[in-house]
Scaffold this motif. Sequence first.
Motif, PDB file in Angstrom:
ATOM      1  N   THR A 132      50.378  46.881  32.782  1.00  0.00           N
ATOM      2  CA  THR A 132      49.396  46.257  33.675  1.00  0.00           C
ATOM      3  C   THR A 132      48.145  47.120  33.832  1.00  0.00           C
ATOM      4  N   ARG A 189      46.196  45.470  36.992  1.00  0.00           N
ATOM      5  CA  ARG A 189      46.202  44.077  37.436  1.00  0.00           C
ATOM      6  C   ARG A 189      47.524  43.812  38.148  1.00  0.00           C
ATOM      7  N   GLU A 214      47.929  40.647  40.061  1.00  0.00           N
ATOM      8  CA  GLU A 214      48.062  39.195  39.964  1.00  0.00           C
ATOM      9  C   GLU A 214      46.792  38.695  39.322  1.00  0.00           C
ATOM     10  N   GLN A 215      46.723  37.381  39.067  1.00  0.00           N
ATOM     11  CA  GLN A 215      45.490  36.782  38.578  1.00  0.00           C
ATOM     12  C   GLN A 215      44.336  37.130  39.531  1.00  0.00           C
ATOM     13  N   ASP A 216      43.281  37.757  39.006  1.00  0.00           N
ATOM     14  CA  ASP A 216      42.067  38.087  39.779  1.00  0.00           C
ATOM     15  C   ASP A 216      42.313  39.096  40.905  1.00  0.00           C
ATOM     16  N   THR A 258      37.599  37.456  35.440  1.00  0.00           N
ATOM     17  CA  THR A 258      36.983  36.173  35.773  1.00  0.00           C
ATOM     18  C   THR A 258      35.603  36.451  36.372  1.00  0.00           C
TER      19      THR A 258
END
Length: 234
Positions: free
Chosen positions: A162, A135, A137-139, A202
């Motif tokens: 991460t 990961r 960043e977010q999404d 998400t």
Amino acid sequence: MAIRSKRLPVSEANGHQFVNNEAEVNVFNGETFPAGFPFGGCRICGQHPTYEVVEEAAHVQEPCSHPDGITTTITLSVPSGKLLVSDNLRPVYNWGDDALVDYNCVLGRDRAIKAMAAIGCAFGHASDRSLGLYRTEQDRYIIATPWIDFDNDETPSIPDETCLAQICTDIWSYSLADYEHWLSMGGDPETLDSGDTVVNVTPGTYQFVHHSGERGFDVDSEGTVIFAHVDRIA
Ligand SMILES: [Zn+2]
Ligand SMILES: [Zn+2]
């Protein structure tokens, strides 16, 4: 009169890429005849173009169809928010052999990636190095091989924390799918093992941009090697 074979550098590749950049010729009666590429066709388009011999070098005649290589972009729907990450999700997801040209060239792998995406699997070609889903960043994620500088402090180029899934590289590939879709296609949870990970993401649509077919992509380069960028786009 004996025929002698020798290898010549390809001084004009016309956009193609050949292993070692070499072409072979047969020499007979003082004349030189093209004899093909010793390590197979162009690693991008798979073709075996003709060439002329000019001053002890090969000049390829027909241009490559993809001189910059190929960036392959697909989307994967993950409505469940559960992303199954594995090396191999065949036979649940499989491409028909007729969909392929030659898996050994970038163009063939581009078709394999698209054929798998069409049935719900984000598939790609990797190397035999350590590989994971990270990961950033977010999404936003990358499928990548971290660089570890063993001459210095051995800190990996991507922070370990991460890493959401390690991917086994015995078969040099990665495969991701919506876990619920995989179940609906007949996937059996009993077949999953330590090399398979279900990552919570998400729910939405993810774009995969596969970079390994691009000109200049080098699994041996220093620094993080990014096989694919994965971003939620909807
Ligand atoms: Zn080519
Ligand atoms: Zn990218």
